[in-house]
Motif scaffolding. Structure first.
Motif, PDB file in Angstrom:
ATOM      1  N   GLU A 180       6.171   8.140   2.669  1.00  0.00           N
ATOM      2  CA  GLU A 180       7.052   6.985   2.836  1.00  0.00           C
ATOM      3  C   GLU A 180       6.549   5.793   2.037  1.00  0.00           C
ATOM      4  OE1 GLU A 180       7.721   6.278   6.993  1.00  0.00           O
ATOM      5  OE2 GLU A 180       9.077   7.994   7.169  1.00  0.00           O
ATOM      6  N   GLY A 181       5.232   5.648   1.957  1.00  0.00           N
ATOM      7  CA  GLY A 181       4.672   4.558   1.164  1.00  0.00           C
ATOM      8  C   GLY A 181       4.952   4.726  -0.315  1.00  0.00           C
ATOM      9  N   LEU A 182       4.779   5.942  -0.824  1.00  0.00           N
ATOM     10  CA  LEU A 182       5.054   6.205  -2.242  1.00  0.00           C
ATOM     11  C   LEU A 182       6.540   6.058  -2.549  1.00  0.00           C
ATOM     12  CD1 LEU A 182       2.738   9.277  -2.986  1.00  0.00           C
ATOM     13  CD2 LEU A 182       2.482   6.935  -3.820  1.00  0.00           C
ATOM     14  N   ARG A 238       0.864  -1.183   0.000  1.00  0.00           N
ATOM     15  CA  ARG A 238       0.000   0.000   0.000  1.00  0.00           C
ATOM     16  C   ARG A 238       0.903   1.235   0.000  1.00  0.00           C
ATOM     17  NH1 ARG A 238      -1.595  -3.237   4.409  1.00  0.00           N
ATOM     18  NH2 ARG A 238      -3.731  -4.054   4.419  1.00  0.00           N
ATOM     19  N   PRO A 239       0.436   2.374  -0.529  1.00  0.00           N
ATOM     20  CA  PRO A 239       1.245   3.595  -0.481  1.00  0.00           C
ATOM     21  C   PRO A 239       1.148   4.268   0.888  1.00  0.00           C
ATOM     22  CG  PRO A 239      -0.821   4.056  -1.591  1.00  0.00           C
ATOM     23  CD  PRO A 239      -0.823   2.580  -1.283  1.00  0.00           C
ATOM     24  N   LEU A 240       1.350   3.464   1.934  1.00  0.00           N
ATOM     25  CA  LEU A 240       1.255   3.928   3.310  1.00  0.00           C
ATOM     26  C   LEU A 240       2.330   3.236   4.133  1.00  0.00           C
ATOM     27  CD1 LEU A 240      -2.618   3.472   3.709  1.00  0.00           C
ATOM     28  CD2 LEU A 240      -1.446   5.668   3.425  1.00  0.00           C
ATOM     29  N   SER A 241       2.931   3.961   5.068  1.00  0.00           N
ATOM     30  CA  SER A 241       3.914   3.300   5.935  1.00  0.00           C
ATOM     31  C   SER A 241       3.225   2.559   7.074  1.00  0.00           C
ATOM     32  CB  SER A 241       4.902   4.321   6.504  1.00  0.00           C
ATOM     33  OG  SER A 241       4.242   5.280   7.314  1.00  0.00           O
ATOM     34  N   ASP A 242       2.020   2.977   7.446  1.00  0.00           N
ATOM     35  CA  ASP A 242       1.235   2.306   8.478  1.00  0.00           C
ATOM     36  C   ASP A 242      -0.066   1.824   7.840  1.00  0.00           C
ATOM     37  OD1 ASP A 242      -0.316   1.486  10.600  1.00  0.00           O
ATOM     38  OD2 ASP A 242       0.028   3.269  11.829  1.00  0.00           O
TER      39      ASP A 242
END
Length: 596
Positions: free
Chosen positions: A233-235, A36-40
């Motif tokens: 961070e996800g991207l 996912r484009p997410l760190s969490d």
């Protein structure tokens, strides 16, 4: 099937060896095969809450999941499903089925194949190796099948804990089911995943081979990080693989890009409200803003220009013989530690011959101190006609430059600066007052609660993304205290602008400073590249997911930086030397930590 050789697959030798040993290769799904484009991952709940406009949705969703687990234990089950979760959801604004579908759809939109592992997954399928997916998740196998179908992959056996009522994480029972259902002994199954417990320890306990996947851009999750930081961070992990770890490009991507987008989105909204006719992005603060606006917002903003002007340029343009005395404090400001010739160099004025400087007692080896201010002022008066020549040139060029930029008398013009007290806006107003009437609005990233700013607010139109009208005084003070770091992110890969030369077009005069880091422009160029790269990827993701983050929410990575208690983690900033051309000197060295 022919025996698979270790050299056949694009992976490290340890993994290739285990693949050769296995009859079946099992992949974890989330954070391993798909990202996912997410760190969490739970930031997806925040996104969903924004989409559904449900207040405190994330907390309610977490509460519902915790309650679903409690009911699960009470009923003697071993796993929960999405239906179980939303049966416990406390908010009845939407029907359960609608909420379930909304989360299902969002997760399907979020996930994308992990470029580090998905090619191996495809290679294994093509080679004829038996490949399965084993996931602890409240989604049924249908979700995983639909996700794979987007990449034209089908006929993959799915083992979902929600379907099997058994998990990887607890006792590893799901791995026993895999072995039994496939009819393959555990030692011939290799499981690949990112969790040390669920993907390494538990399969090993069940006799399976295991491989711990650690992302090349692995980062520990930051506590209480903003949604914008999570997205950045996800991207970075998913899409910006060419950006070097620990580089200025990465720093720009993670912090400068979100801050620039937040600022720009606020400028877009504010300029519409104010009925702005033209926007001037002052150098150097407006460099990235102009580039991002040109690439992504040209049809949404009023006409705009990157304007090669600065406080120094405008202040000099406002100086005349009649008001020269009033500008003496400006000319000697920040001069302690400099030599007198450098005081002239930083305003683009010709320096007298060394013997003349010596006669004033201000030779190249003499550093200015408070006790020498009177002598310095006497010298500036003696040399004022040379100074005023530069002032007159700047004034003429500024008039030409405004006309060449499409500015016309009577327009409502927004001038964009990072902050902090409105000095550049005031200098610009003073500089143009004799030849052009404009309604000037100052747009700032942050306005500090300094006496100067509060005084100017009475006579100048000034607004900011962050100021005491929309943020706590404590936060504004934090941002202001970190202003040197914030300004670095809004810099440009060219030297400070200190003047203008008439012509068609008008030419900017730059000052490289004295003793500055020779690689500074390269560092800033890399920083700007990272910021602009983030903008491109964010707008693509925004369109795909229908993201709707407020400008302040978008800019939060910069606020988190300003709030840091440990500047050692930002060595790319703290190592900067003599980056402020106005105060720089070959006689001394200033570093960022002098200001932080």
């Amino acid at each position: 099937m022919d025996e698979i050789s270790m050299g056949q697959f694009a992976c490290e030798p340890e993994l290739a060896k285990k693949i050769d040993m296995a009859e079946v290769v099992s992949f974890d799904f989330f954070d391993t095969l798909y990202l996912r484009p997410l760190s969490d991952p739970e930031d997806a709940f925040t996104l969903l809450g924004e989409k559904l406009n449900i207040e405190n949705f994330r907390a309610k969703r977490q509460q519902a999941q915790a309650e679903a687990f409690r009911v699960m234990v009470q009923e003697g089950r071993k796993e929960i499903t999405l239906d179980n979760i939303y049966s416990c959801f406390p908010d009845k604004q939407y029907a359960k089925e609608a909420l379930m579908q909304a989360e299902y759809d969002l997760e399907m939109q979020l996930i994308e194949p992990n470029y580090e592992l998905f090619p191996l997954f495809q290679q294994l399928i093509a080679s004829g190796k038996k490949v399965v997916i084993v996931s602890d998740m409240y989604f049924s196998g249908q979700f995983f099948e639909q996700a794979l179908a987007k990449q034209q992959i089908g006929n993959i056996t799915i083992f979902s804990s929600a379907d099997a009522n058994a998990t990887k994480r607890d006792s590893g029972e799901l791995f026993t089911i895999v072995s039994t259902q496939l009819g393959v002994e555990p030692g011939k199954i290799l499981h690949i995943g990112d969790s040390e417990t669920g993907d390494v320890k538990r399969p090993s306990e069940k006799g399976l081979l295991s491989y711990h996947y650690v992302a090349s851009r692995f980062r520990d999750k930051k506590k209480n990080a903003s949604l914008s930081t999570s997205i950045a961070e996800g991207l970075l992990r998913m899409e910006a693989r060419e950006i070097e770890y620990g580089s200025y490009e990465e720093l720009g991507f993670l912090t400068g890009g979100p801050a620039s987008l937040g600022f720009l989105e606020w400028i877009n909204s504010k300029s519409r409200t104010d009925g702005i006719d033209h926007i001037l992005f002052f150098a150097r603060d407006g460099y990235v803003l102009t580039n991002v606006a040109s690439q992504h917002m040209k049809d949404r903003l009023p006409p705009f220009n990157y304007f090669y002007g600065s406080r120094t340029t405008f202040t000099l343009a406002a100086m005349t013989d009649a008001n020269f005395s009033a500008y003496i404090p400006f000319l000697i400001s920040g001069s302690d530690g400099l030599c007198a010739s450098e005081v002239l160099e930083r305003i683009g004025v010709k320096v007298p011959a060394p013997e003349i400087m010596d006669k004033f007692g201000l030779g190249a080896q003499v550093a200015i101190t408070p006790t020498l201010h009177e002598k310095l002022v006497a010298f500036l008066y003696a040399w004022r006609w040379e100074i005023l020549k530069v002032c007159q040139r700047n004034r003429r060029a500024l008039f030409q430059y405004l006309r060449q930029s499409g500015i016309q008398s009577g327009q409502k013009v927004a001038v964009v600066d990072v902050g902090w007290s409105g000095t550049t806006q005031e200098a610009f107003i003073n500089a143009i007052s004799s030849f052009m009437k404009l309604d000037i609005h100052g747009y700032y990233f942050c306005l500090a609660d300094t006496p100067e700013r509060l005084h100017r607010q009475n006579s100048m139109n000034m607004s900011a993304l962050f100021d005491s009208s929309n943020s706590s005084p404590e936060l504004v003070a934090k941002i202001y205290a970190a202003r040197v770091a914030v300004e670095f992110f809004f810099s440009a890969p060219h030297h400070s602008i200190i003047g203008l030369v008439p012509g068609n077009p008008v030419v900017a005069v730059e000052d490289a400073g004295r003793g500055a880091d020779e690689n500074l422009c390269d560092s800033v160029r890399a920083l700007c590249y990272g910021s602009e790269r983030f903008a491109r990827l964010y707008y693509q993701t925004q369109e795909r997911l229908g993201l709707s983050l407020s400008p302040q929410m978008l800019a939060m990575p910069m606020i988190e930086l300003a709030r840091t208690e440990n500047w050692d983690q930002y060595s790319l900033i703290t190592c900067l030397k003599n980056f402020d051309a106005w105060g720089s000197s070959k006689n001394k060295q200033l570093v960022a930590t002098d200001y932080l």
